[in-house]
Write a protein that holds these residues in place. Structure first.
Motif, PDB file in Angstrom:
ATOM      1  N   PRO A 188      -2.092  63.195 -31.313  1.00  0.00           N
ATOM      2  CA  PRO A 188      -0.761  62.569 -31.314  1.00  0.00           C
ATOM      3  C   PRO A 188      -0.525  61.721 -30.065  1.00  0.00           C
ATOM      4  O   PRO A 188      -0.965  62.060 -28.970  1.00  0.00           O
ATOM      5  N   LYS A 189       0.199  60.625 -30.263  1.00  0.00           N
ATOM      6  CA  LYS A 189       0.609  59.754 -29.156  1.00  0.00           C
ATOM      7  C   LYS A 189       2.039  60.119 -28.779  1.00  0.00           C
ATOM      8  O   LYS A 189       2.940  60.041 -29.620  1.00  0.00           O
TER       9      LYS A 189
ATOM     10  N   GLY B 185       4.437  51.209 -28.509  1.00  0.00           N
ATOM     11  CA  GLY B 185       4.596  50.675 -29.856  1.00  0.00           C
ATOM     12  C   GLY B 185       3.984  51.522 -30.947  1.00  0.00           C
ATOM     13  O   GLY B 185       4.154  51.224 -32.128  1.00  0.00           O
ATOM     14  N   ARG B 186       3.286  52.594 -30.577  1.00  0.00           N
ATOM     15  CA  ARG B 186       2.550  53.392 -31.565  1.00  0.00           C
ATOM     16  C   ARG B 186       2.863  54.885 -31.451  1.00  0.00           C
ATOM     17  O   ARG B 186       2.120  55.720 -31.974  1.00  0.00           O
ATOM     18  N   ALA B 187       3.930  55.250 -30.788  1.00  0.00           N
ATOM     19  CA  ALA B 187       4.216  56.658 -30.528  1.00  0.00           C
ATOM     20  C   ALA B 187       4.415  57.449 -31.815  1.00  0.00           C
ATOM     21  O   ALA B 187       5.043  56.971 -32.765  1.00  0.00           O
ATOM     22  N   ASP B 188       3.870  58.651 -31.819  1.00  0.00           N
ATOM     23  CA  ASP B 188       4.108  59.599 -32.909  1.00  0.00           C
ATOM     24  C   ASP B 188       5.213  60.583 -32.534  1.00  0.00           C
ATOM     25  O   ASP B 188       5.998  61.001 -33.390  1.00  0.00           O
ATOM     26  N   ILE B 189       5.245  60.966 -31.263  1.00  0.00           N
ATOM     27  CA  ILE B 189       6.192  61.965 -30.776  1.00  0.00           C
ATOM     28  C   ILE B 189       7.077  61.338 -29.710  1.00  0.00           C
ATOM     29  O   ILE B 189       6.575  60.735 -28.753  1.00  0.00           O
TER      30      ILE B 189
ATOM     31  N   SER C 213       5.275  70.461 -29.492  1.00  0.00           N
ATOM     32  CA  SER C 213       5.320  69.379 -30.490  1.00  0.00           C
ATOM     33  C   SER C 213       3.920  68.925 -30.880  1.00  0.00           C
ATOM     34  O   SER C 213       3.662  68.604 -32.047  1.00  0.00           O
ATOM     35  N   VAL C 214       3.015  68.905 -29.917  1.00  0.00           N
ATOM     36  CA  VAL C 214       1.624  68.528 -30.208  1.00  0.00           C
ATOM     37  C   VAL C 214       0.982  69.562 -31.129  1.00  0.00           C
ATOM     38  O   VAL C 214       0.256  69.213 -32.065  1.00  0.00           O
TER      39      VAL C 214
END
Length: 301
Positions: free
Chosen positions: A174-175, A238-242, A162-163
């Motif tokens: 990515p987070k 609170g800031r996750a991308d994945i 995914s990254v």
């Protein structure tokens, strides 16, 4: 970035070739027509040549005929079509593999063939990118389609896949949130233990090119307000991308909830192979199929 911007970026790239296995399906042909019209890719269609040509001349597709963008190669069966499409990607004739009117098990068997297949990493996994109303970024969900109950090592590979996709789409660091029902470690809940271990592995450099935290519940993974209320700090909270789901049922429910309840737009690819794989479903909208093709084209090495 949103999915329409992603599609525009893909259109600006040098033309890529998509090999479609068993293309004799009206919805597949519609997706091909739309992609060619938008200059997203060119195609090699493997399958029953007579049926494919008849679909191109159907009233729905307006007698569409642009042979310079679409090549048709006859195949005697779904298995042969899948084999030929996989071999085309393996040999560099095509850049992306797309599933047509063939079962997932048949095409994946060809993908995993040791002689001419496309396996590159240890695990194949599905990566979906969602454009959700009122959310200011794409949210990636993995794995909602391939791995049923991944163990810790498989989750490492799922994160890596995914990254890789997220970075190919322009997200430099990515987070990653490893999801569970709660945000504290409970030895009786495997997902919480795995989340903590994966976060620690990331801190020690065993998982690279991203920031991993877990366990995190969905609310405090994507909502800064929820994370603050629970006193959860860190770069991911609170800031996750994945979002990495613990099992396929969670991923499937989250995927379909975002589509049907939140009216999110989505595209998805299978990662972990030598080339991106587009496994579209009959339930996918024409728009979603285009976004999936755009993701695949954009993530080609």
């Amino acid at each position: 970035m949103n999915l329409d911007q992603l599609k525009e970026q893909a259109i600006q790239l040098p033309s890529k070739v998509v090999a479609v296995a068993a293309a004799e399906d009206e919805e597949v042909i519609e997706a091909v027509v739309n992609a060619v019209d938008q200059k997203l890719a060119t195609f090699i269609l493997y399958g029953n040549e007579e049926k494919i040509k008849s679909l191109f001349t159907s009233s729905k597709n307006g007698g569409y005929n642009k042979s310079e963008y679409v090549k048709i190669v006859n195949a005697n069966s779904d298995k042969d079509a899948a084999k030929l499409a996989v071999q085309a990607v393996n040999q560099g004739i095509a850049d992306v593999l797309m599933k047509g009117m063939v079962s997932t098990s048949v095409i994946l068997k060809e993908v995993l063939n040791k002689e001419y297949g496309l396996r590159a990493g240890k695990v194949l996994s599905h990566v979906a990118a969602f454009q959700i109303p009122d959310v200011d970024r794409l949210i990636f969900v993995t794995d909602a389609a391939m791995n049923i109950a991944p163990d810790l090592n498989q989750k490492v590979e799922i994160i890596n896949n995914s990254v890789y996709i997220a970075r190919r789409l322009g997200l430099e660091l990515p987070k990653v949130a490893v999801l569970s029902a709660v945000e504290t470690v409970n030895p009786n809940m495997v997902a919480t233990v795995d989340g903590a271990l994966l976060a620690q592995m990331n801190k020690r450099g065993q998982i690279k090119n991203c920031i991993v935290d877990g366990p995190l519940a969905v609310d405090n993974a994507i909502s800064i307000h929820a994370a603050q209320l629970k006193g959860i700090e860190g770069e991911v909270a609170g800031r996750a991308d994945i979002l990495v789901v613990p099992i396929i049922e969670v991923g499937n429910a989250l995927y379909k909830s975002l589509v049907y309840f939140s009216k999110a737009k989505v595209g998805g690819v299978i990662a972990g192979a030598k080339a991106p794989i587009v496994l579209t479903s009959r339930a996918d909208s024409a728009e979603s199929k285009l976004y999936s093709l755009a993701m695949a084209v954009r993530s080609v090495s």
